[in-house]
Design a protein around this motif. Structure first.
Motif, PDB file in Angstrom:
ATOM      1  N   MET A  88       3.787   2.530   0.426  1.00 53.10           N
ATOM      2  CA  MET A  88       3.266   1.240  -0.315  1.00 53.10           C
ATOM      3  C   MET A  88       1.718   1.403   0.277  1.00 53.10           C
ATOM      4  SD  MET A  88       6.223  -1.461   1.126  1.00 53.10           S
ATOM      5  CE  MET A  88       5.104  -2.981   0.700  1.00 53.10           C
ATOM      6  N   GLY A  89       1.560   1.897   1.553  1.00 53.38           N
ATOM      7  CA  GLY A  89       0.105   1.650   1.948  1.00 53.38           C
ATOM      8  C   GLY A  89      -0.749   2.708   1.049  1.00 53.38           C
ATOM      9  N   GLU A  90      -0.129   3.916   0.476  1.00 53.65           N
ATOM     10  CA  GLU A  90      -1.092   4.682  -0.217  1.00 53.65           C
ATOM     11  C   GLU A  90      -1.340   4.271  -1.700  1.00 53.65           C
ATOM     12  OE1 GLU A  90       1.185   8.424  -0.426  1.00 53.65           O
ATOM     13  OE2 GLU A  90       1.073   8.729   1.794  1.00 53.65           O
ATOM     14  N   MET A  91      -0.168   3.660  -2.101  1.00 53.87           N
ATOM     15  CA  MET A  91      -0.102   3.054  -3.477  1.00 53.87           C
ATOM     16  C   MET A  91      -1.107   2.018  -3.439  1.00 53.87           C
ATOM     17  SD  MET A  91       3.695   3.189  -4.635  1.00 53.87           S
ATOM     18  CE  MET A  91       3.418   2.261  -6.617  1.00 53.87           C
ATOM     19  N   PHE A  92      -1.244   1.031  -2.068  1.00 50.24           N
ATOM     20  CA  PHE A  92      -2.000  -0.055  -2.102  1.00 50.24           C
ATOM     21  C   PHE A  92      -3.599   0.623  -1.919  1.00 50.24           C
ATOM     22  CE2 PHE A  92      -4.707  -2.938   0.434  1.00 50.24           C
ATOM     23  CZ  PHE A  92      -4.563  -4.298  -0.501  1.00 50.24           C
ATOM     24  N   GLU A  93      -3.787   1.501  -1.358  1.00 48.74           N
ATOM     25  CA  GLU A  93      -5.292   2.184  -1.393  1.00 48.74           C
ATOM     26  C   GLU A  93      -5.654   2.600  -2.807  1.00 48.74           C
ATOM     27  OE1 GLU A  93      -7.172   2.077   1.444  1.00 48.74           O
ATOM     28  OE2 GLU A  93      -5.398   1.214   2.555  1.00 48.74           O
ATOM     29  N   ASN A  94      -4.879   3.118  -3.418  1.00 52.61           N
ATOM     30  CA  ASN A  94      -5.265   3.518  -4.735  1.00 52.61           C
ATOM     31  C   ASN A  94      -5.143   2.558  -5.892  1.00 52.61           C
ATOM     32  OD1 ASN A  94      -2.606   3.980  -5.684  1.00 52.61           O
ATOM     33  ND2 ASN A  94      -2.704   6.134  -5.087  1.00 52.61           N
ATOM     34  N   GLY A  95      -4.663   1.481  -5.682  1.00 52.39           N
ATOM     35  CA  GLY A  95      -4.520   0.501  -6.636  1.00 52.39           C
ATOM     36  C   GLY A  95      -3.110   0.562  -7.509  1.00 52.39           C
ATOM     37  N   GLU A  96      -2.475   1.247  -7.290  1.00 53.01           N
ATOM     38  CA  GLU A  96      -1.183   1.665  -8.083  1.00 53.01           C
ATOM     39  C   GLU A  96      -0.273   0.366  -7.720  1.00 53.01           C
ATOM     40  OE1 GLU A  96       1.337   5.509  -8.355  1.00 53.01           O
ATOM     41  OE2 GLU A  96      -0.305   5.873  -6.881  1.00 53.01           O
ATOM     42  N   LEU A  97      -0.065  -0.335  -6.657  1.00 50.41           N
ATOM     43  CA  LEU A  97       0.706  -1.008  -6.264  1.00 50.41           C
ATOM     44  C   LEU A  97       0.187  -2.329  -6.841  1.00 50.41           C
ATOM     45  CD1 LEU A  97       3.449  -1.442  -4.497  1.00 50.41           C
ATOM     46  CD2 LEU A  97       1.936  -2.044  -2.330  1.00 50.41           C
ATOM     47  N   GLN A  98      -1.012  -2.753  -6.775  1.00 51.25           N
ATOM     48  CA  GLN A  98      -1.310  -4.065  -7.580  1.00 51.25           C
ATOM     49  C   GLN A  98      -0.969  -3.996  -8.915  1.00 51.25           C
ATOM     50  OE1 GLN A  98      -2.970  -2.047  -5.220  1.00 51.25           O
ATOM     51  NE2 GLN A  98      -4.656  -3.001  -4.120  1.00 51.25           N
ATOM     52  N   THR A  99      -1.386  -2.740  -9.671  1.00 49.16           N
ATOM     53  CA  THR A  99      -1.069  -2.838 -11.111  1.00 49.16           C
ATOM     54  C   THR A  99       0.550  -2.980 -11.224  1.00 49.16           C
ATOM     55  OG1 THR A  99      -2.898  -1.013 -11.095  1.00 49.16           O
ATOM     56  CG2 THR A  99      -1.298  -1.256 -12.973  1.00 49.16           C
ATOM     57  N   LEU A 100       1.239  -2.448 -10.306  1.00 47.55           N
ATOM     58  CA  LEU A 100       2.862  -2.440 -10.342  1.00 47.55           C
ATOM     59  C   LEU A 100       3.339  -3.747 -10.468  1.00 47.55           C
ATOM     60  CD1 LEU A 100       5.468  -0.643 -10.567  1.00 47.55           C
ATOM     61  CD2 LEU A 100       5.501  -0.775  -8.141  1.00 47.55           C
ATOM     62  N   LEU A 101       2.640  -4.585  -9.449  1.00 50.47           N
ATOM     63  CA  LEU A 101       3.115  -5.719  -9.271  1.00 50.47           C
ATOM     64  C   LEU A 101       2.649  -7.053  -9.929  1.00 50.47           C
ATOM     65  CD1 LEU A 101       3.030  -5.603  -5.141  1.00 50.47           C
ATOM     66  CD2 LEU A 101       4.972  -5.764  -6.420  1.00 50.47           C
ATOM     67  N   LYS A 102       1.592  -6.525 -10.868  1.00 47.51           N
ATOM     68  CA  LYS A 102       0.799  -7.504 -11.629  1.00 47.51           C
ATOM     69  C   LYS A 102       1.846  -8.061 -12.884  1.00 47.51           C
ATOM     70  CE  LYS A 102      -3.663  -6.563 -11.453  1.00 47.51           C
ATOM     71  NZ  LYS A 102      -4.430  -5.618 -11.886  1.00 47.51           N
ATOM     72  N   ASP A 103       2.560  -7.158 -13.387  1.00 49.82           N
ATOM     73  CA  ASP A 103       3.217  -7.363 -14.646  1.00 49.82           C
ATOM     74  C   ASP A 103       4.312  -8.573 -14.727  1.00 49.82           C
ATOM     75  OD1 ASP A 103       1.901  -5.242 -15.486  1.00 49.82           O
ATOM     76  OD2 ASP A 103       3.731  -3.817 -15.300  1.00 49.82           O
TER      77      ASP A 103
END
Length: 103
Positions: A88-103
């Motif tokens: 989660m931390g890695e994905m948050f750092e590179n913006g992936e998590l935000q994108t995933l959670l936006k939908d």
């Protein structure tokens, strides 16, 4: 599939964001769970469902079997296993998590 596995499957498929963790979002019982909650809050997640695995040994073991992942916390988004607090931390750092959670 056991009752616990069925319950886990229902929980992760019927809620957009589910975090299996030690403790609650208000009172995390381990550092990794606390970090996971902080990351999700930073992503602006409003409808977070948390499951406290410390309340039920069957669920605690069941979620590890369900995901074939040995550690807690575990994040599920739209029924899909994402990972634990490090991922989660890695994905948050590179913006992936935000994108995933936006939908």
């Amino acid at each position: 599939m056991s009752d616990v596995q069925n319950w886990i499957k229902e929980t992760v498929t019927q809620n957009p964001v589910v975090l299996f963790m030690k403790g609650t979002a208000q009172f995390p019982q381990c550092g990794f769970s606390g970090r996971a909650v902080q990351i999700l809050k930073a992503c602006g997640v409003q409808n977070l469902v948390t499951v406290n695995v410390l309340e039920d040994a069957e669920v605690r073991q069941g979620i590890k079997d369900y995901s074939s992942w040995p550690t807690i916390p575990q994040l599920y988004v739209k029924g899909e296993f994402i990972g634990g607090s490090d991922i989660m931390g890695e994905m948050f750092e590179n913006g992936e998590l935000q994108t995933l959670l936006k939908d």
